[in-house]
Design a protein around this motif. Structure first.
Motif, PDB file in Angstrom:
ATOM      1  N   GLY A 122     -12.086  15.907 -14.875  1.00  0.00           N
ATOM      2  CA  GLY A 122     -10.741  15.776 -14.335  1.00  0.00           C
ATOM      3  C   GLY A 122     -10.774  15.457 -12.853  1.00  0.00           C
ATOM      4  N   VAL A 123     -11.644  16.136 -12.166  1.00  0.00           N
ATOM      5  CA  VAL A 123     -11.765  15.851 -10.731  1.00  0.00           C
ATOM      6  C   VAL A 123     -12.199  14.412 -10.523  1.00  0.00           C
ATOM      7  N   GLY A 124     -13.160  13.986 -11.345  1.00  0.00           N
ATOM      8  CA  GLY A 124     -13.640  12.609 -11.199  1.00  0.00           C
ATOM      9  C   GLY A 124     -12.532  11.604 -11.470  1.00  0.00           C
ATOM     10  N   ILE A 125     -11.803  11.836 -12.593  1.00  0.00           N
ATOM     11  CA  ILE A 125     -10.743  10.883 -12.948  1.00  0.00           C
ATOM     12  C   ILE A 125      -9.661  10.898 -11.871  1.00  0.00           C
ATOM     13  N   GLY A 126      -9.341  12.096 -11.417  1.00  0.00           N
ATOM     14  CA  GLY A 126      -8.321  12.189 -10.374  1.00  0.00           C
ATOM     15  C   GLY A 126      -8.736  11.433  -9.132  1.00  0.00           C
ATOM     16  N   ALA A 127     -10.015  11.583  -8.787  1.00  0.00           N
ATOM     17  CA  ALA A 127     -10.493  10.884  -7.599  1.00  0.00           C
ATOM     18  C   ALA A 127     -10.381   9.372  -7.790  1.00  0.00           C
ATOM     19  N   ARG A 128     -10.762   8.953  -9.017  1.00  0.00           N
ATOM     20  CA  ARG A 128     -10.724   7.512  -9.255  1.00  0.00           C
ATOM     21  C   ARG A 128      -9.314   6.973  -9.166  1.00  0.00           C
ATOM     22  N   LYS A 129      -8.347   7.711  -9.796  1.00  0.00           N
ATOM     23  CA  LYS A 129      -6.964   7.233  -9.776  1.00  0.00           C
ATOM     24  C   LYS A 129      -6.425   7.205  -8.356  1.00  0.00           C
ATOM     25  N   THR A 130      -6.758   8.247  -7.600  1.00  0.00           N
ATOM     26  CA  THR A 130      -6.302   8.277  -6.218  1.00  0.00           C
ATOM     27  C   THR A 130      -6.853   7.087  -5.459  1.00  0.00           C
ATOM     28  N   ALA A 131      -8.133   6.822  -5.717  1.00  0.00           N
ATOM     29  CA  ALA A 131      -8.747   5.698  -5.020  1.00  0.00           C
ATOM     30  C   ALA A 131      -8.023   4.406  -5.380  1.00  0.00           C
ATOM     31  N   GLN A 132      -7.670   4.291  -6.679  1.00  0.00           N
ATOM     32  CA  GLN A 132      -6.970   3.076  -7.119  1.00  0.00           C
ATOM     33  C   GLN A 132      -5.653   2.910  -6.358  1.00  0.00           C
ATOM     34  N   VAL A 133      -4.899   3.990  -6.310  1.00  0.00           N
ATOM     35  CA  VAL A 133      -3.609   3.937  -5.626  1.00  0.00           C
ATOM     36  C   VAL A 133      -3.791   3.607  -4.159  1.00  0.00           C
ATOM     37  N   VAL A 134      -4.741   4.296  -3.574  1.00  0.00           N
ATOM     38  CA  VAL A 134      -4.991   4.052  -2.148  1.00  0.00           C
ATOM     39  C   VAL A 134      -5.332   2.592  -1.923  1.00  0.00           C
ATOM     40  N   TYR A 135      -6.150   2.067  -2.829  1.00  0.00           N
ATOM     41  CA  TYR A 135      -6.534   0.670  -2.660  1.00  0.00           C
ATOM     42  C   TYR A 135      -5.324  -0.234  -2.786  1.00  0.00           C
ATOM     43  N   ASP A 136      -4.601  -0.079  -3.884  1.00  0.00           N
ATOM     44  CA  ASP A 136      -3.512  -1.008  -4.135  1.00  0.00           C
ATOM     45  C   ASP A 136      -2.428  -0.910  -3.083  1.00  0.00           C
ATOM     46  N   VAL A 137      -1.966   0.292  -2.869  1.00  0.00           N
ATOM     47  CA  VAL A 137      -0.798   0.427  -1.999  1.00  0.00           C
ATOM     48  C   VAL A 137      -1.200   0.479  -0.535  1.00  0.00           C
ATOM     49  N   VAL A 138      -2.002   1.454  -0.262  1.00  0.00           N
ATOM     50  CA  VAL A 138      -2.266   1.698   1.162  1.00  0.00           C
ATOM     51  C   VAL A 138      -3.104   0.576   1.760  1.00  0.00           C
ATOM     52  N   ASP A 139      -4.192   0.287   1.085  1.00  0.00           N
ATOM     53  CA  ASP A 139      -5.094  -0.669   1.719  1.00  0.00           C
ATOM     54  C   ASP A 139      -4.530  -2.082   1.661  1.00  0.00           C
ATOM     55  N   GLN A 140      -4.195  -2.507   0.449  1.00  0.00           N
ATOM     56  CA  GLN A 140      -3.768  -3.896   0.305  1.00  0.00           C
ATOM     57  C   GLN A 140      -2.442  -4.151   1.000  1.00  0.00           C
ATOM     58  N   VAL A 187      -0.144  -1.898   2.886  1.00  0.00           N
ATOM     59  CA  VAL A 187       0.230  -1.355   4.192  1.00  0.00           C
ATOM     60  C   VAL A 187      -0.727  -1.824   5.273  1.00  0.00           C
ATOM     61  N   ILE A 188      -1.985  -1.488   5.070  1.00  0.00           N
ATOM     62  CA  ILE A 188      -2.920  -1.769   6.161  1.00  0.00           C
ATOM     63  C   ILE A 188      -3.171  -3.263   6.308  1.00  0.00           C
ATOM     64  N   ASP A 189      -3.462  -3.889   5.166  1.00  0.00           N
ATOM     65  CA  ASP A 189      -3.660  -5.336   5.259  1.00  0.00           C
ATOM     66  C   ASP A 189      -2.400  -6.010   5.767  1.00  0.00           C
ATOM     67  N   GLY A 190      -1.241  -5.474   5.333  1.00  0.00           N
ATOM     68  CA  GLY A 190       0.010  -6.047   5.798  1.00  0.00           C
ATOM     69  C   GLY A 190       0.123  -5.945   7.313  1.00  0.00           C
ATOM     70  N   ALA A 191      -0.241  -4.775   7.820  1.00  0.00           N
ATOM     71  CA  ALA A 191      -0.153  -4.602   9.264  1.00  0.00           C
ATOM     72  C   ALA A 191      -1.114  -5.549   9.975  1.00  0.00           C
ATOM     73  N   VAL A 192      -2.330  -5.569   9.465  1.00  0.00           N
ATOM     74  CA  VAL A 192      -3.326  -6.414  10.129  1.00  0.00           C
ATOM     75  C   VAL A 192      -2.929  -7.886  10.028  1.00  0.00           C
ATOM     76  N   ASN A 193      -2.592  -8.298   8.822  1.00  0.00           N
ATOM     77  CA  ASN A 193      -2.185  -9.691   8.650  1.00  0.00           C
ATOM     78  C   ASN A 193      -0.954 -10.015   9.469  1.00  0.00           C
ATOM     79  N   GLY A 194      -0.032  -9.017   9.487  1.00  0.00           N
ATOM     80  CA  GLY A 194       1.193  -9.243  10.247  1.00  0.00           C
ATOM     81  C   GLY A 194       0.894  -9.468  11.719  1.00  0.00           C
ATOM     82  N   ALA A 195      -0.032  -8.686  12.229  1.00  0.00           N
ATOM     83  CA  ALA A 195      -0.375  -8.858  13.638  1.00  0.00           C
ATOM     84  C   ALA A 195      -0.919 -10.258  13.870  1.00  0.00           C
TER      85      ALA A 195
END
Lengths: 163, 659, 99
Positions: B590-608, B610-618
């Motif tokens: 469960g911990v492993g799956i949870g970590a993986r799902k969190t990573a997925q979300v972080v990648y899709d939303v946060v990284d792609q 928000v952060i990429d948006g900010a960087v690209n926007g700049a």
């Protein structure tokens, strides 16, 4: 005083009209001739102000030499004699705006500074007084100006030399 | 020495540490430290005995106590309680240990863990001695557990062979089962005695009615559980035969003479509790005597069907321990303790003798021996002496002690007297069988046996002499002061005397000797003169069944392993497996799956986004801004001039009108 | 005569000169517009000289004239060079510094 005012009015009108045509004509040669009119008008103003020597120098140097020089330049650069395409570039409206702004600023400053002060005409200045000033008080600038003329002459020759 | 008896356990303990530290580098590989230490302890023990015997009547026990910590009113510490029983045990333990260690220099020569062996022997001796001098039940328990651990270590000395390590575990776990009872008993009696661990105090309270009968019975029964484990009483006797997997010196020291008698010693020491709890004084059947009696008979029966000589001696030991326990159960305290004393000598002798045989023949099995009396005379004669002593033939040591037990049983415990006589008959018979199979007939083996070296032969001879003369201590021939029952007594100051001495009863003695001689006679006749019908097993199904039961040791091992252990082990194992797979693995996964799902979300939303948006926007802003601002860099002078004029006019206005 | 009439006249000429400098494509016309501006300055100088009853104004005007002459000479030389290199005096084409 009336004669002077009339004279001034005529001269001013002629100069403004000529100046306006100078900057708006599509014919280069005509622009040079309009410049000559303006320069003549300036000489007239000088005379009104009692600076006869300067007026005559103006005529001799400006109209006699500089306008000719400009016409030579026009000729040498094969500018078409007669009307040709547009001589104004695409920033004419910006330029008009800036020019009007400059005019407005100057006018405001002048009106604010000197209002309706008059010139007390003291009579025509003697040329001797002018020469005293040139060769006496301001002799160093005079010498420097002559060296400058020499430099300009040599420079122009060097630049335009065909080798 | 009586006040300084704490030195006697200390010296072997120090020797243990020294052997472990330096043993390997010494010329005799640590044996000299061990033997030296034990020798000194033995001498000190002898001094203690002499001092004790030399005391004038009545001899008061010497007690010294060192308090470790006090909590509330509870005092926990270590101490010594020296009386006749103590000094007797000290002498026996150190003496047998000394002889065994000398014997081991020959028997264990070249062994893979020679130094370690001597260190373990020293530790064992120290623990046993500590147990023996203990003045409180807690210290006794510490010594008890330590000897159990040493037994485990020594049985599994050659642990590379699985049979040995399994035997060691079996010994440890079986005695541990009994130790549960011991622990509970100690606790019960602690509270019963008013939160006090002291043994003398406990005895006094028990005998003067300071503790209720029910508590005494409960505490005594629980303690007896421990005794059953340690002293191999039925039904916890199953470990002792398997313990023969250890080296023979270990079997001689621990599983014949000293450790297994710790249980007997416990009963003897805390006898007030047992006496009062089991109402021994009232006669009739009580738990202690019953278990002891059963043990005598069933072990003796098993000794008849063994091929391995050490197993014969093992079952014999169990049977003799039964005798001691039975003696204590019928109130013959002195007899039981005296039998402990003499048994140590001849059983150790028998074991060391068997070791000598095994060493020569390289096999434990009697079927590979035979006719050894000509090839190994010293072993033969000493073994004979030991066997006769065990069988109870006068004037050897065993007669005096066994006779006293039967004599004691005859006063009010008729059933157990019969048991004792029957046991004597069986003992004589199976020992004769063993002696015949080993020493008479033709040699059936394949090795080239020869007599053992002096290091092994001399202890045999010493023990042989003691087996002959040792019993005389019981008779008082050396002076009444030296008479065993005079200086080894159960005396509690302030409590009524419970142990009665019975005078030597000639008819009973004759009966016990006769029974022994009949046993020897029948067995000798069966083997030597081919008397009595043979082939009983082929003719009778009953005999066959009986034989099968004996060979399978009454199926007790099967009962324990399949019945008790497996029925508990399997469900627990299954439950543990289920917990592991579902609960633990589930949590981890469960911990492993949870970590993986969190990573997925972080990648899709946060990284792609928000952060990429900010960087690209700049970057985008900079680029677009550049594109816009670049318009001013036309490269044309007039544009710059326009800016120039406009700005100067502005500044001029500003300067003129606003300053 | 008011001082301001001369100064206003000069201001108008100057403004027209500014327009010419900024708006004309031909280099020679730019030079002419510059001459216009310089003359406006000259009028100012002389007017102030008369206003303050000093001859320094005229002296300075003379210097301006001299320097203007020099400047036109050099300027035309440059324009000639441009013409020679590019066969055109359209200064809008001189945008090598274009960003």
């Amino acid at each position: 005083m009336v004669a002077q005012n009339i004279a001034f009015g005529l001269l001013a009108a002629a100069m403004v009209a000529a100046g306006f045509r100078l900057v708006t004509t599509k014919n280069v040669v005509r622009a040079a001739l309009f410049l000559a009119i303006v320069l003549g008008g300036v000489a007239g103003i000088f005379t009104l102000l009692g600076a006869e020597f300067v007026a005559w120098v103006q005529v001799l140097v400006y109209i006699g030499a500089i306008v000719v020089l400009l016409l030579f330049g026009v000729m040498l650069t094969r500018a078409p004699i007669g009307k040709e395409g547009d001589l104004d570039n695409d920033q004419r409206w910006t330029a008009a705006l800036v020019a009007l702004f400059v005019l407005g600023a100057l006018a405001a400053v002048l009106a604010d500074a000197w209002g309706t002060q008059e010139i007390k005409f003291q009579g025509v200045q003697r040329t001797a007084a002018v020469s005293d000033s040139i060769f006496g008080t301001y002799v160093v600038p005079f010498e420097v100006a002559s060296v400058l003329l020499l430099a300009a002459l040599v420079g122009a020759v060097a630049l335009a030399r065909r080798d | 020495m009586l006040r300084n008896a704490w030195l006697i356990p200390l010296i072997p303990a120090v020797s243990f540490v020294l052997i472990l530290a330096f043993g390997r580098r010494l010329p005799a590989k640590g044996a000299e430290i061990g033997i030296g230490a034990i020798g000194i302890s033995f001498l000190l023990s002898l001094v203690a005995v002499v001092q004790w015997v030399g005391r004038s009547e009545p001899r008061e026990a010497v007690e010294r106590h060192l308090s470790w910590w006090k909590l509330g009113g509870v005092d926990i510490g270590a101490g010594i309680h020296v009386d006749g029983l103590t000094v007797m045990m000290l002498a026996v333990v150190t003496f047998i240990s000394l002889l065994v260690q000398v014997y081991s220099t020959g028997y264990m020569e070249g062994d893979r863990r020679y130094t370690y062996f001597f260190a373990a022997l020293s530790l064992f001796t120290a623990s046993m001695l500590m147990l023996v001098v203990a003045d409180n039940t807690l210290q006794l328990m510490v010594g008890w557990e330590l000897v159990g651990m040493c037994s485990f270590m020594l049985i599994g000395h050659w642990w590379e062979e699985e049979a040995n390590s399994s035997a060691a575990i079996k010994a440890f776990l079986t005695t541990r089962t009994g130790d549960v009872g011991l622990m509970l008993g100690v606790i019960t009696l602690f509270f019963a005695a008013g939160q006090n661990f002291n043994i003398a105090n406990l005895n006094r309270l028990a005998l003067t009615g300071g503790i209720s009968h029910g508590l005494l019975l409960t505490g005594g029964a629980l303690l007896f559980l421990g005794v059953m484990g340690k002293s191999a009483q039925f039904p916890l006797h199953v470990w002792l035969p398997d313990a023969m997997a250890g080296p023979t010196p270990v079997s001689a020291l621990i599983h014949a003479a000293t450790m297994v008698v710790a249980g007997v010693y416990l009963v003897a020491r805390v006898y007030g509790v047992f006496w009062a709890g089991f109402s021994i004084g009232d006669g009739g059947i009580n738990l202690i005597a019953l278990i002891g009696g059963i043990t005598v008979i069933i072990a003796a029966a098993l000794a008849f069907v063994q091929d391995d000589i050490k197993k014969v001696l093992a079952y014999s030991t169990i049977s003799q321990l039964g005798y001691m326990v039975m003696a204590l159960g019928v109130g013959a305290w002195t007899a039981g303790v005296f039998h402990l004393f003499t048994h140590a000598f001849f059983k150790a002798l028998l074991f060391l003798g068997s070791g000598s045989l095994i060493h020569a023949v390289h096999s434990n099995n009697m079927s590979e021996m035979g006719g050894m009396r000509k090839r190994m005379p010293t072993t033969f004669w000493t073994f004979m002496v030991g066997s006769l002593a065990l069988a109870g033939i006068p004037p050897l040591a065993g007669f005096w002690s066994k006779d006293e037990i039967i004599n004691g049983a005859s006063h009010g415990f008729t059933l157990f007297m019969v048991v004792g006589l029957l046991g004597a008959f069986m003992t004589a018979a199976y020992m004769t069988r063993a002696v015949y199979l080993v020493f008479f007939g033709e040699y059936r083996g394949h090795a080239h046996p020869h007599e053992s070296p002096k290091s092994m032969a001399v202890p045999l001879q010493v023990l042989g002499v003691l087996s002959v003369l040792g019993g005389l201590v019981g008779t008082g021939l050396a002076g009444s002061k030296w008479r065993f029952s005079n200086w080894v007594r159960f005396d509690i100051p302030g409590a009524p005397e419970i142990v009665k001495e019975h005078a030597f009863n000639f008819p009973v003695a004759t009966l016990s000797v006769a029974v022994g001689l009949i046993g020897i006679g029948i067995a000798a006749g069966y083997y030597l003169r081919n008397m009595f019908p043979r082939g009983a097993a082929e003719k009778s199904g009953l005999v066959r069944t009986g034989y099968k039961v004996l060979v399978n040791k009454y199926y007790l091992d099967n009962l324990y392993i399949d019945g008790v252990v497996r029925s508990i082990q399997y469900p627990i194992a299954r439950a543990a497996y289920w917990v592991n797979q579902h609960v633990l693995d589930g949590a981890v996964n469960g911990v492993g799956i949870g970590a993986r799902k969190t990573a997925q979300v972080v990648y899709d939303v946060v990284d792609q986004k928000v952060i990429d948006g900010a960087v690209n926007g700049a970057g985008f802003t900079a680029e677009e801004g550049g594109i816009v601002l670049r318009q001013t860099q036309t490269g044309r002078v007039q544009t710059y001039a326009a800016f120039l004029f406009g700005a100067s006019a502005l500044i001029a206005v500003g300067l003129v009108f606003f300053t | 005569m008011y001082l301001n009439q001369f100064l206003m006249l000069a201001a108008v000429l100057f403004a027209m000169g500014v327009y010419g400098v900024l708006a004309r494509k031909n280099g020679v016309l730019v030079l002419m517009s510059i001459e216009l501006m310089l003359n406006a300055v000259n009028i100012n100088l002389v007017a102030f000289g008369a206003f303050n009853n000093t001859v320094a104004g005229q002296t300075f005007a003379l210097f301006v004239i001299a320097i203007a002459a020099a400047e036109v000479g050099v300027g035309l030389a440059i324009i000639l060079l441009i013409f020679r290199n590019r066969a055109s005096v359209d200064i809008d084409e001189i945008d090598a510094m274009r960003g």
